[in-house]
Design an enzyme around this catalytic site. Structure first.
Site, PDB file in Angstrom:
ATOM      1  N   LYS A 112       0.801  -1.325   0.060  1.00  0.00           N
ATOM      2  CA  LYS A 112      -0.043   0.056   0.005  1.00  0.00           C
ATOM      3  C   LYS A 112       0.817   1.208   0.078  1.00  0.00           C
ATOM      4  O   LYS A 112       0.504   2.092  -0.537  1.00  0.00           O
ATOM      5  CB  LYS A 112      -0.885   0.033   1.325  1.00  0.00           C
ATOM      6  CG  LYS A 112      -2.138  -0.972   1.156  1.00  0.00           C
ATOM      7  CD  LYS A 112      -3.282  -0.722   2.121  1.00  0.00           C
ATOM      8  CE  LYS A 112      -4.285  -1.585   1.643  1.00  0.00           C
ATOM      9  NZ  LYS A 112      -5.429  -1.288   2.743  1.00  0.00           N
ATOM     10  N   LYS A 195      -4.257  -9.376  -6.712  1.00  0.00           N
ATOM     11  CA  LYS A 195      -5.763  -9.650  -6.316  1.00  0.00           C
ATOM     12  C   LYS A 195      -6.628  -8.641  -6.619  1.00  0.00           C
ATOM     13  O   LYS A 195      -6.249  -7.418  -6.929  1.00  0.00           O
ATOM     14  CB  LYS A 195      -5.737  -9.946  -4.626  1.00  0.00           C
ATOM     15  CG  LYS A 195      -5.383  -8.583  -4.000  1.00  0.00           C
ATOM     16  CD  LYS A 195      -5.633  -8.697  -2.375  1.00  0.00           C
ATOM     17  CE  LYS A 195      -5.558  -7.511  -1.713  1.00  0.00           C
ATOM     18  NZ  LYS A 195      -6.137  -7.131  -0.189  1.00  0.00           N
ATOM     19  N   LYS A 198     -10.472  -3.371  -4.068  1.00  0.00           N
ATOM     20  CA  LYS A 198     -11.485  -2.342  -3.835  1.00  0.00           C
ATOM     21  C   LYS A 198     -10.569  -0.900  -4.364  1.00  0.00           C
ATOM     22  O   LYS A 198     -11.300   0.104  -4.756  1.00  0.00           O
ATOM     23  CB  LYS A 198     -11.800  -2.233  -2.361  1.00  0.00           C
ATOM     24  CG  LYS A 198     -12.730  -3.009  -1.931  1.00  0.00           C
ATOM     25  CD  LYS A 198     -13.017  -2.796  -0.453  1.00  0.00           C
ATOM     26  CE  LYS A 198     -12.040  -3.093   0.706  1.00  0.00           C
ATOM     27  NZ  LYS A 198     -12.635  -3.617   2.059  1.00  0.00           N
TER      28      LYS A 198
HETATM   29  P1  TYM Z   1     -10.876  -5.829   3.730  1.00  0.00           P
HETATM   30  O1  TYM Z   1     -11.562  -4.950   3.944  1.00  0.00           O
HETATM   31  O2  TYM Z   1      -9.412  -5.687   2.703  1.00  0.00           O
HETATM   32  O3  TYM Z   1     -11.169  -7.092   2.973  1.00  0.00           O
HETATM   33  C1  TYM Z   1     -12.109  -7.978   3.610  1.00  0.00           C
HETATM   34  C2  TYM Z   1     -12.243  -9.443   3.590  1.00  0.00           C
HETATM   35  O4  TYM Z   1     -12.218  -9.783   2.046  1.00  0.00           O
HETATM   36  C3  TYM Z   1     -11.189 -10.554   1.821  1.00  0.00           C
HETATM   37  N1  TYM Z   1     -10.454 -10.132   0.431  1.00  0.00           N
HETATM   38  C4  TYM Z   1     -10.439 -11.417  -0.478  1.00  0.00           C
HETATM   39  N2  TYM Z   1     -10.722 -12.537  -0.436  1.00  0.00           N
HETATM   40  C5  TYM Z   1     -10.481 -13.139  -1.754  1.00  0.00           C
HETATM   41  N3  TYM Z   1      -9.921 -12.432  -2.845  1.00  0.00           N
HETATM   42  C6  TYM Z   1      -9.774 -11.113  -2.857  1.00  0.00           C
HETATM   43  N4  TYM Z   1      -9.249 -10.647  -3.766  1.00  0.00           N
HETATM   44  C7  TYM Z   1     -10.056 -10.559  -1.607  1.00  0.00           C
HETATM   45  N5  TYM Z   1      -9.982  -9.181  -1.381  1.00  0.00           N
HETATM   46  C8  TYM Z   1     -10.429  -9.135  -0.097  1.00  0.00           C
HETATM   47  C9  TYM Z   1     -10.203 -10.139   2.782  1.00  0.00           C
HETATM   48  O5  TYM Z   1      -9.237 -11.162   3.134  1.00  0.00           O
HETATM   49  C10 TYM Z   1     -11.029  -9.938   4.022  1.00  0.00           C
HETATM   50  O6  TYM Z   1     -11.233 -11.190   4.817  1.00  0.00           O
HETATM   51  N6  TYM Z   1      -7.779  -5.745   7.801  1.00  0.00           N
HETATM   52  C11 TYM Z   1      -8.785  -6.435   7.145  1.00  0.00           C
HETATM   53  C12 TYM Z   1     -10.242  -6.032   7.831  1.00  0.00           C
HETATM   54  C13 TYM Z   1     -10.175  -6.340   9.146  1.00  0.00           C
HETATM   55  C14 TYM Z   1     -10.205  -7.562  10.160  1.00  0.00           C
HETATM   56  C15 TYM Z   1     -10.364  -7.304  11.406  1.00  0.00           C
HETATM   57  C16 TYM Z   1     -10.339  -8.981   9.587  1.00  0.00           C
HETATM   58  C17 TYM Z   1      -9.836  -5.449  10.374  1.00  0.00           C
HETATM   59  N7  TYM Z   1     -10.148  -5.959  11.440  1.00  0.00           N
HETATM   60  C18 TYM Z   1      -9.972  -8.332  12.465  1.00  0.00           C
HETATM   61  C19 TYM Z   1     -10.642  -9.837  10.554  1.00  0.00           C
HETATM   62  C20 TYM Z   1     -10.339  -9.541  11.607  1.00  0.00           C
HETATM   63  C21 TYM Z   1      -9.225  -5.942   5.756  1.00  0.00           C
HETATM   64  O7  TYM Z   1      -8.634  -4.635   5.336  1.00  0.00           O
HETATM   65  O8  TYM Z   1      -9.975  -6.428   4.973  1.00  0.00           O
END
Ligand code: TYM
Length: 328
Positions: A112, A195, A198
């Protein structure tokens, strides 16, 4: 007693089918097996600049997406992270336990910050995995269901739990990561080496959960494919492999079944079929999404936060005592 799970999604950018297939889809059956908490992690979203009005809108939208996908507030706790102040309180304490060496290893920060340069990245972006550890440890979480891209952050939560427990006595449950089916990460439609994201600069990278049928068709038509014309599942054909993965996850068919269906057919037929299975999921999902009002979702989040706060407050009382703070 049921084991606890915790997971969350950031209210930033457009939620896409990767988020659904990698995270939300696997949460659905877990609501029954586990004591589940699902969170809209707005404190995480502001580690990169957000427009306040957009952030407000997105936070409600993500919570609505949870509900429309089948997350049931009668079965689990659904809340917004900033409503439970203990997340930031514990994050500070964990910041004093985490080491620069731990955070320097985090690949997501490297990725990032590479975009705009580490010099101008926020300190929050750097310590973000510590906040994520706080989210998890605050609730004695046993299992964290996420996509593979988040596995390293859960590993840090384990390290911090173990380090704290060793220094201050047994306080935190050491969480396990639970990856989606075969640890699959959905890759970008315009670039299968990265990947689906967003924050991708091109809308042809992802299919948003709010894309209409015509947009899905346009994006799938434009999705890059590999050389050749046969439908085969192979590491040599990463673009096609990714599209077959998406097909299997939406249709609940196996890769072999999908490949067999398109024997002797070309990319055109396959892409038409893929568009159909995606739209078949998205249409009723979007109808449910449109039927949920802001007031309804605000009520759900408020009630969820009340329940989460009870657990979080008790944990912080314990943590503060162990650290040596005076009781209030
Ligand atoms: P975030 O918001 O980037 O993504 C949310 C969830 O989606 C999954 N994900 C994907 N899975 C498969 N293929 C993809 N291309 C893809 N892009 C995203 C991510 O693995 C995630 O499960 N830091 C985390 C959010 C968070 C969190 C937590 C998760 C904050 N605190 C505590 C679990 C426990 C995040 O930025 O996810």
């Amino acid at each position: 007693m049921k084991q606890r799970i915790f997971s969350g999604i950031q209210p930033s950018g457009n939620l896409h089918i990767g988020n659904y297939l990698g995270a939300i889809k696997q949460w659905l059956p877990l609501q029954d097996e586990y004591d589940a908490l699902f969170c809209v992690v707005d404190l995480h979203a502001i580690t990169v600049p957000q427009d306040p009005i957009e952030l407000h809108k997105k936070t409600l939208e993500i919570a609505k997406i949870y509900l429309a996908a089948g997350i049931d507030p009668e079965k689990c706790i659904l809340f917004a992270q900033s409503h439970v102040k203990e997340h930031t309180e514990l994050a500070w304490i964990l910041n004093t336990i985490a080491r620069l060496g731990d955070l320097d290893k985090m690949t997501q920060f490297k990725d990032k910050s590479a975009k705009g340069g580490a010099e101008t990245s926020s300190v929050g972006l750097y310590t973000y995995p510590v906040l994520m550890a706080a989210d998890i440890l605050l609730y004695d979480t046993a299992v964290v269901p996420v996509g593979k891209d988040q596995a390293q952050h859960v590993e840090l939560a384990r390290t911090l739990a173990e380090r704290f427990n060793k220094r201050f006595s047994e306080t935190f449950v050491v969480p396990e990561v639970k990856l989606s089916k075969e640890g699959q990460i959905i890759m970008g439609l315009d670039d299968p080496s990265k990947k689906m994201s967003k924050s991708a600069s091109s809308e042809y990278n992802y299919i948003s959960l709010t894309d209409d049928a015509a947009t899905v068709e346009r994006k799938i038509k434009k999705a890059v494919t590999d050389s050749g014309s046969e439908i085969v599942y192979s590491d040599d054909k990463p673009a096609l492999k990714n599209l077959i993965n998406i097909y299997t996850l939406f249709s609940d068919k196996t890769q072999e079944e999908v490949v067999a269906m398109y024997q002797g057919k070309g990319y055109g037929d396959f892409k038409a079929g893929l568009t159909e299975v995606i739209v078949h999921f998205l249409s009723p999902f979007q109808e449910r999404l449109a039927s949920i009002s802001d007031e309804e979702v605000e009520g759900v989040l408020r009630k969820g936060a009340e329940k989460a706060r009870i657990i979080a407050k008790e944990k912080m009382r314990q943590v503060n005592e162990r650290v040596g703070f005076l009781s209030e």
